[in-house]
Write an enzyme that holds these catalytic residues in place. Sequence first.
Site, PDB file in Angstrom:
ATOM      1  CG  HIS A   1      -1.805  -0.668   1.553  1.00  0.00           C
ATOM      2  ND1 HIS A   1      -1.858  -1.377   2.857  1.00  0.00           N
ATOM      3  CD2 HIS A   1      -2.812  -1.242   1.088  1.00  0.00           C
ATOM      4  CE1 HIS A   1      -3.284  -2.170   2.571  1.00  0.00           C
ATOM      5  NE2 HIS A   1      -3.521  -2.294   1.051  1.00  0.00           N
TER       6      HIS A   1
ATOM      7  CB  SER B   1      -4.565  -6.636   4.151  1.00  0.00           C
ATOM      8  OG  SER B   1      -3.616  -5.417   3.833  1.00  0.00           O
TER       9      SER B   1
ATOM     10  CE  LYS C   1     -10.864  -7.086   1.171  1.00  0.00           C
ATOM     11  NZ  LYS C   1      -9.961  -6.414   0.291  1.00  0.00           N
TER      12      LYS C   1
ATOM     13  NE  ARG D   1      -2.127  -8.164  -4.743  1.00  0.00           N
ATOM     14  CZ  ARG D   1      -3.242  -8.152  -3.582  1.00  0.00           C
ATOM     15  NH1 ARG D   1      -2.584  -8.320  -2.499  1.00  0.00           N
ATOM     16  NH2 ARG D   1      -4.485  -8.955  -4.092  1.00  0.00           N
TER      17      ARG D   1
END
Length: 169
Positions: free
Chosen positions: A20, A132, A44, A94
Amino acid sequence: MTTTRTGVYPGTFDPITRGHMDIIRRGATLVDRLVIGVTTNPSKSPMFTIEERMEMVKREVADIRGDIHVVSFDSLLMDFAEREGANMIVRGLRAVADFEYEYQMAGMNQQLNDRVETVFLMADVSLQPIASRLVKEIALYGGAIRKFVSPAVEIDVARRVSEIGRKGS
C-alpha cells in the site's frame, strides 16, 4: 486557471502494508492532492476498526511529501470520488487476478462517472505477493510479518493478535 489534480486511493488497509505504501508514495507524485479513502468492505472481516485503520494510515503517511489526506467513507467509490472532487482513482495491481477484477470495476465505475479516470500502478516486484489478508493470517498463526509491514504496524498487529488470541496453538 490551474485545475488541481485530485486522486483517491481507496482500500480497507487492514492493516496497511508496504505494498500500500509503495502505491501511496508513487500515487502522490501523480496528483496535486491524494485522498486515501479508508472504507468498510462487507465481504471482509476486519481485524481493526475503521478508526484504528485511519490512525494507522495517518501515522504511516505522515512523512510522505505532498498534499495527502486520510478520510473514511462508506459509499460507492464514485460517489466518494465526486465528493472529494477527484478526477482520478489510483489502484495498485499485484497480479493478473487483480487486473481482471480491477478492470471490471474500472469499467463499471466509468459507466457511473466517465469524468473520473482509473489509473493502475503495478506494485514493485518485491512487494507483489503482499496482501493484508495474508499478513493477518500469518500473524494469527504466529509467523513473522516484518517483511510486509512497517515496525509500527507490526506492533499494532501483534497487540491485536494478543487480544484475540493466536490460532493453531
